[in-house]
Enzyme design. Structure first.
Site, PDB file in Angstrom:
ATOM      1  CG  ASP A 243     -53.687  29.882  97.376  1.00 21.92           C
ATOM      2  OD1 ASP A 243     -53.606  28.718  96.923  1.00 21.92           O
ATOM      3  OD2 ASP A 243     -52.714  30.654  97.425  1.00 21.92           O
TER       4      ASP A 243
ATOM      5  CG  ASP B 250     -52.420  32.957 107.021  1.00 19.96           C
ATOM      6  OD1 ASP B 250     -52.374  32.552 105.836  1.00 19.96           O
ATOM      7  OD2 ASP B 250     -51.753  32.440 107.938  1.00 19.96           O
TER       8      ASP B 250
ATOM      9  NE  ARG C  74     -49.371  35.670  93.394  1.00 22.65           N
ATOM     10  CZ  ARG C  74     -48.729  34.638  93.927  1.00 22.65           C
ATOM     11  NH1 ARG C  74     -49.339  33.848  94.790  1.00 22.65           N
ATOM     12  NH2 ARG C  74     -47.467  34.388  93.609  1.00 22.65           N
TER      13      ARG C  74
ATOM     14  CB  CYS D  46     -50.680  23.527  96.269  1.00 22.52           C
ATOM     15  SG  CYS D  46     -50.725  23.643  98.073  1.00 22.52           S
TER      16      CYS D  46
ATOM     17  CG  ASN E 201     -59.072  27.277 112.129  1.00 20.55           C
ATOM     18  OD1 ASN E 201     -59.928  27.108 111.275  1.00 20.55           O
ATOM     19  ND2 ASN E 201     -58.292  26.296 112.552  1.00 20.55           N
TER      20      ASN E 201
ATOM     21  CG  PHE F 221     -56.226  29.169 103.549  1.00 20.78           C
ATOM     22  CD1 PHE F 221     -55.944  28.445 104.691  1.00 20.78           C
ATOM     23  CD2 PHE F 221     -57.448  28.964 102.924  1.00 20.78           C
ATOM     24  CE1 PHE F 221     -56.860  27.524 105.200  1.00 20.78           C
ATOM     25  CE2 PHE F 221     -58.366  28.054 103.407  1.00 20.78           C
ATOM     26  CZ  PHE F 221     -58.082  27.321 104.552  1.00 20.78           C
TER      27      PHE F 221
END
Length: 425
Positions: free
Chosen positions: A326, A277, A210, A366, A305, A255
């Site tokens: 993300d 989000d 970040r 991730c 969504n 997100f």
């Protein structure tokens, strides 16, 4: 030395010698001694009986042994204290200004199956496998002695515990306390609910990523036709611009969760950030975080969504200077890799269409089960379909509080890439 010996097969891959912290059932040739739920400390030896390591055995799991030490040791209160203290000393050394961070990252800190995040004077603990769950009181005592926290909250609410024959569990360890806490990251105040947030409440692994947004957030005024005359900005029609963030980027943060990327973007000079989000609770927390940092007037929030939002904005021909993607882990297991790759391609395809030419795409994954090569190849395919050319600015991984064991690819899960985006047509 343990009274129980686990003999490994002769022709196995030498993963253990390379630092991998797990022994799978398929690697075990035989076990000598009476192993039980109560007697789970074992010595791992090669086919000839040479000592290799010490670990905890679980017959219910495909990961049959998790390594504790490469030397014979007694697993006592002192052992836990020493390991916890060593993990914290590493963070104090590498992140001297971080009062909140991940302080124990499982196998990478030689405390297998244990995650501990520190939120100022609160600890959040996640215990993932049976051997450590049986020794939970020694762990909690060590955490109390090292950190002297105001409180400890357990977030062992993950399905992987069921593979270990354990129930999911959450709740206070000892006295109850207010689970909403404000932490500081990169000079920003962030409020987190450690009982209700995702995972253990917040994602410390992207702290440095970040911060890497800093040079990207300014330098956009000239691209919009803004000119400086004696230090005063004027638009293309010659009108003076009063907005102090006239040179900042217009950013789409997808997100967004509780707004961590948005907050850093605003701190570093973004003109406007739109957060998207699907979680109402996350949007509310993001709004609160923007407000308490004085950024609310530069932010918009959309509860939607993300897949649907991106497609809608493509149809509207909306564009941003910077698009940040993300998402949560799309691949929870090897069986879901292909589905996950389709998901990653879709969000990157639509996200790329929303980036102005010469703008920036920030994309992360991730999902451990998606490799770096698969991640980048998926983005490349998305760029081809979107008729875009990408130029890599930076590729990053998780922060210093999430160490990577070279012999354990499982500890190297986060992929984070920043690209310049150019039109091909």
């Amino acid at each position: 030395m343990s009274n129980i010996k686990v003999f490994l097969t002769q022709n196995r891959r030498k993963r253990l010698e390379q630092g991998h912290p797990w022994i799978y059932k398929s690697e075990i040739a035989k076990i000598e001694g009476e192993q039980s739920d109560e007697e789970d400390l074992v010595d791992i030896v090669n086919h000839a009986g040479h000592f290799l390591a010490q670990g905890l055995y679980n017959s219910n799991s495909q990961i049959a042994v998790r390594i504790l030490s490469y030397h014979p040791e007694k697993i006592t209160n002192k052992w836990f204290y020493d390991r916890v203290r060593q993990a914290w000393q590493r963070r104090e050394w590498l992140l001297p200004e971080a009062s909140s961070c991940r302080v124990i990252y499982g196998e990478a800190d030689f405390l297998p199956g244990i995650i501990v995040d520190k939120y100022e004077d609160i600890l959040v603990v996640q215990i993932l496998f049976r051997g450590m769950d049986r020794r939970r009181e020694m762990l909690f005592q060590a955490l109390q002695e090292v950190f002297k926290p105001r409180g400890i909250y357990e977030r062992s609410d993950v399905p992987v515990r069921e593979l270990e024959g354990l129930e999911q569990r959450t709740g206070f360890v000892g006295q109850a306390f207010d689970t909403v806490v404000t932490v500081e990251e990169n000079g920003i105040r962030i409020t987190v609910d450690v009982a209700e947030g995702q995972k253990t409440g917040y994602f410390f692994d992207q702290r440095e990523n970040r911060a890497s947004l800093k040079p990207l957030m300014t330098g956009w005024g000239e691209r919009r036709g803004i000119q400086l005359r004696e230090g005063i900005p004027y638009d293309s029609k010659g009108k003076e611009i009063k907005n102090p963030f006239w040179d900042g980027a217009e950013v789409l943060d997808c997100f967004s969760h509780t707004g961590s990327f948005m907050l850093n973007a605003c701190k570093y000079g973004a003109k406007k950030v739109t957060c998207v989000d699907i979680s109402q609770r996350a949007i509310e927390m993001a709004q609160h975080n923007a407000s308490q940092n004085g950024f609310l007037h530069r932010t918009d929030f959309v509860e939607a969504n993300v897949f649907d939002f991106l497609r809608e904005k493509v149809k509207e021909e909306k564009t941003w200077d910077i698009v940040i993607l993300d998402p949560p882990a799309f691949a929870k297991s090897r069986k879901t890799i292909q589905s996950a790759l389709r998901g990653y391609k879709e969000i990157n395809l639509q996200g790329l269409k929303l980036v102005k030419t010469g703008g920036i795409l920030v994309s992360a994954s991730c999902s451990y089960h998606v490799s770096e090569e698969e991640f980048l190849e998926t983005i490349l395919k998305a760029a081809a379909d979107a008729k875009k050319i990408l130029r890599l600015i930076e590729f990053r991984r998780a922060g210093k509080d999430h160490p990577i064991l070279l012999g354990s690819p499982e500890t190297n899960y986060l992929k984070f890439a920043i690209f310049e985006v150019f039109d091909r047509s």
